[in-house]
Every structure is written in structure tokens, then in C-alpha cells.
Design a protein around this motif. Structure first.
Motif, mmCIF file in Angstrom:
data_model
loop_
_atom_site.group_PDB
_atom_site.id
_atom_site.type_symbol
_atom_site.label_atom_id
_atom_site.label_comp_id
_atom_site.label_asym_id
_atom_site.label_seq_id
_atom_site.Cartn_x
_atom_site.Cartn_y
_atom_site.Cartn_z
ATOM 1 N N GLU A 117 -16.417 13.044 4.514
ATOM 2 C CA GLU A 117 -16.993 13.730 3.359
ATOM 3 C C GLU A 117 -16.044 13.772 2.162
ATOM 4 N N ASP A 118 -14.761 13.789 2.413
ATOM 5 C CA ASP A 118 -13.806 13.859 1.314
ATOM 6 C C ASP A 118 -13.698 12.490 0.639
ATOM 7 N N ALA A 119 -13.909 12.461 -0.666
ATOM 8 C CA ALA A 119 -13.908 11.190 -1.397
ATOM 9 C C ALA A 119 -12.579 10.477 -1.298
ATOM 10 N N ARG A 120 -11.490 11.232 -1.138
ATOM 11 C CA ARG A 120 -10.165 10.616 -1.024
ATOM 12 C C ARG A 120 -10.024 9.865 0.296
ATOM 13 N N ALA A 121 -10.606 10.404 1.344
ATOM 14 C CA ALA A 121 -10.598 9.710 2.634
ATOM 15 C C ALA A 121 -11.441 8.444 2.577
ATOM 16 N N VAL A 122 -12.589 8.541 1.926
ATOM 17 C CA VAL A 122 -13.467 7.374 1.796
ATOM 18 C C VAL A 122 -12.781 6.274 0.984
ATOM 19 N N GLN A 123 -12.094 6.656 -0.082
ATOM 20 C CA GLN A 123 -11.360 5.677 -0.891
ATOM 21 C C GLN A 123 -10.302 4.980 -0.042
ATOM 22 N N TRP A 124 -9.625 5.730 0.798
ATOM 23 C CA TRP A 124 -8.612 5.183 1.692
ATOM 24 C C TRP A 124 -9.240 4.190 2.674
ATOM 25 N N GLN A 125 -10.342 4.560 3.267
ATOM 26 C CA GLN A 125 -11.027 3.674 4.209
ATOM 27 C C GLN A 125 -11.474 2.379 3.529
ATOM 28 N N GLN A 126 -11.986 2.494 2.326
ATOM 29 C CA GLN A 126 -12.415 1.310 1.590
ATOM 30 C C GLN A 126 -11.245 0.392 1.276
ATOM 31 N N LYS A 127 -10.100 0.971 0.995
ATOM 32 C CA LYS A 127 -8.894 0.180 0.746
ATOM 33 C C LYS A 127 -8.493 -0.597 1.999
ATOM 34 N N LEU A 128 -8.508 0.064 3.139
ATOM 35 C CA LEU A 128 -8.080 -0.560 4.390
ATOM 36 C C LEU A 128 -9.032 -1.663 4.851
ATOM 37 N N ASP A 129 -10.286 -1.514 4.554
ATOM 38 C CA ASP A 129 -11.316 -2.379 5.115
ATOM 39 C C ASP A 129 -11.124 -3.852 4.762
ATOM 40 N N ARG A 130 -10.507 -4.135 3.631
ATOM 41 C CA ARG A 130 -10.383 -5.519 3.172
ATOM 42 C C ARG A 130 -9.272 -6.295 3.865
ATOM 43 N N TYR A 131 -8.439 -5.602 4.650
ATOM 44 C CA TYR A 131 -7.275 -6.257 5.246
ATOM 45 C C TYR A 131 -7.561 -6.753 6.660
ATOM 46 N N ASN A 132 -6.865 -7.846 7.010
ATOM 47 C CA ASN A 132 -6.971 -8.434 8.351
ATOM 48 C C ASN A 132 -5.853 -7.990 9.271
ATOM 49 N N GLY A 133 -4.915 -7.237 8.764
ATOM 50 C CA GLY A 133 -3.793 -6.763 9.567
ATOM 51 C C GLY A 133 -2.845 -5.967 8.686
ATOM 52 N N PHE A 134 -1.869 -5.327 9.336
ATOM 53 C CA PHE A 134 -0.994 -4.422 8.609
ATOM 54 C C PHE A 134 0.453 -4.525 9.101
ATOM 55 N N ILE A 135 1.361 -4.293 8.169
ATOM 56 C CA ILE A 135 2.769 -4.092 8.501
ATOM 57 C C ILE A 135 3.113 -2.670 8.080
ATOM 58 N N PHE A 136 3.567 -1.869 9.032
ATOM 59 C CA PHE A 136 3.971 -0.498 8.752
ATOM 60 C C PHE A 136 5.478 -0.462 8.535
ATOM 61 N N VAL A 137 5.885 -0.010 7.363
ATOM 62 C CA VAL A 137 7.310 0.144 7.059
ATOM 63 C C VAL A 137 7.619 1.630 7.220
ATOM 64 N N ILE A 177 0.863 -1.183 0.000
ATOM 65 C CA ILE A 177 0.000 0.000 0.000
ATOM 66 C C ILE A 177 0.901 1.234 0.000
ATOM 67 N N ASP A 178 0.866 1.965 -1.096
ATOM 68 C CA ASP A 178 1.727 3.129 -1.281
ATOM 69 C C ASP A 178 0.908 4.388 -1.033
ATOM 70 N N LEU A 179 1.295 5.172 -0.035
ATOM 71 C CA LEU A 179 0.547 6.385 0.284
ATOM 72 C C LEU A 179 0.546 7.382 -0.876
ATOM 73 N N ARG A 180 1.494 7.261 -1.770
ATOM 74 C CA ARG A 180 1.501 8.137 -2.946
ATOM 75 C C ARG A 180 0.251 7.961 -3.804
ATOM 76 N N ASP A 181 -0.358 6.794 -3.734
ATOM 77 C CA ASP A 181 -1.487 6.478 -4.601
ATOM 78 C C ASP A 181 -2.811 7.071 -4.127
ATOM 79 N N PHE A 182 -2.821 7.725 -2.958
ATOM 80 C CA PHE A 182 -4.094 8.138 -2.365
ATOM 81 C C PHE A 182 -4.285 9.648 -2.242
ATOM 82 N N ASP A 183 -3.267 10.442 -2.384
ATOM 83 C CA ASP A 183 -3.398 11.897 -2.374
ATOM 84 C C ASP A 183 -4.294 12.379 -1.235
ATOM 85 N N LEU A 184 -4.028 11.876 -0.040
ATOM 86 C CA LEU A 184 -4.881 12.225 1.101
ATOM 87 C C LEU A 184 -4.688 13.684 1.514
#
Length: 200
Positions: free
Chosen positions: A61-81, A39-46
Motif C-alpha cells: 500500500e505504501d507508494a514508496r514500497a511500490v516504487q522500490w518494487q518497480q525499480k527491482l523488477d527490471r533487473y536480472n540479478g543483483f550485487i549487494f555491497v 542502486i542507492d537506498l538513500r534514493d528510496f526513503d523506505l
């Protein structure tokens, strides 16, 4: 299968993040029971967080935030680099964390840090942040620091990650073992319990 998102913490033109992120992505994809994406933060222009409240209390309300939330929702866990900027995490990562809430809750978080001291101070800050987001930060982490960092960094020898794999791979294996355990346990628990936390 556990769906694991590997989040790169920086968006600078000259960032180093892609190198360790790809390394841990390869490790995760080779681990039985895990499917992983980068997941590359460059791809989301938050934008900077400017919502009425977290999405637990008010729909974003911001569509970019909603897109980000929808992306995260499908995952069961995360690794932060993560890198370390002035003894803490990069601002873009903090903003990305703030742009969601419900999508983080009751999921495990693991950490790969890099820099002079392996981003140890940034990871400690990050542990506190994800705890407040009701994630489960796991103990095992990979810290790429000192001589190992200089071997693979453009500021040093700029070698491939294979040059230090033998040294840091055992910690990556420990990280993935714990991530898989917590990921499985929390996935079962989330599926059994009523959804206490839902987006507004």
C-alpha cells in the motif's frame, strides 16, 4: 544483456559504501554481456516494513514500497555491497529486502563485503536471507578486509580502490563470471516457465 543492480547497503552520512560500489560497478560495466546500475537506498526513503504481508500475498500500500518494487523488477540479478554492523547486515538493507518479494525470486545474488573481516559474517547472514527470498546466492564473493580495507578506508590511508585492485580484482572476475552464468541460466528458465510467483 543482463541487467544487474548493484545495491549499496548503507545510508550513513559518512558511509564508505560508495567507494567499493563504484569499483564493482566499473568492473560489471566492463564485463561483456552485463549492463549495470548503482542502486542507492538513500534514493528510496523506505519506511519500516508495515504492510499486511509480503507482496506475494497482498499488494503493498505504501507508494514508496511500490516504487522500490518497480525499480527491482527490471533487473536480472543483483550485487549487494555490504558493510557489517554487529556481525550482521545493516538494518536499512534488511528492510529493503523485506519490502519486496516477487521481484527477488529466481534471480542470482552476489556479494561484496567490506570491513575488518571483509563483512564475512554479514555476507553469511545475507546468504540465508536471499535464499529465503528464493534467490540464487552465488559462491564467489569479494571480501575487502584487514590490511586491504585499511588502505582504502577513511579510518586508514583512504587511498583509491586502485591501491588494492590487483589483490581483489581476481575475486571480482570470478564473481562476475558466476553471476553472468547464473543470470543467463535463470533468465532463460524464468522466460520458459509459467509465472508461478506474481505480485498480489
Amino acid at each position: 544483456m543482463l541487467n544487474i543492480g548493484i545495491i549499496m547497503s548503507t545510508t550513513r552520512d559518512d558511509r564508505f559504501a560508495k567507494k567499493p560500489a563504484q569499483w564493482i560497478l566499473d568492473k560489471a560495466r566492463a564485463y561483456e554481456g552485463i549492463e549495470a546500475d548503482l542502486i542507492d537506498l538513500r534514493d528510496f526513503d523506505l519506511p519500516f516494513f508495515n504492510e499486511k504481508a509480503t507482496n506475494l500475498y497482498a499488494r503493498s500500500e505504501d507508494a514508496r514500497a511500490v516504487q522500490w518494487q518497480q525499480k527491482l523488477d527490471r533487473y536480472n540479478g543483483f550485487i549487494f555491497v555490504t558493510a557489517e554492523y554487529n556481525h550482521s547486515i545493516p538494518a536499512v538493507l534488511k528492510n529493503a529486502l523485506d519490502q519486496a518479494y516477487v521481484e527477488w525470486v529466481r534471480k542470482p545474488a552476489a556479494f561484496v563485503g567490506y570491513g575488518g573481516v571483509g563483512a564475512s559474517r554479514a555476507v553469511e547472514h545475507l546468504r540465508g536471507i536471499v535464499s529465503e527470498l528464493q534467490m540464487a546466492p552465488i559462491r564467489e564473493a569479494v571480501h575487502i578486509g584487514g590490511g586491504e580495507f585499511m588502505k582504502v578506508s577513511p579510518m586508514g590511508d583512504d587511498k583509491d580502490m586502485s591501491a588494492i585492485d590487483e589483490i581483489i580484482a581476481p575475486k571480482a572476475n570470478d564473481l562476475l563470471d558466476d553471476l553472468a552464468w547464473w543470470g543467463d541460466a535463470l533468465k532463460v528458465a524464468r522466460e520458459k516457465s509459467s509465472p508461478k510467483y506474481e505480485a498480489a
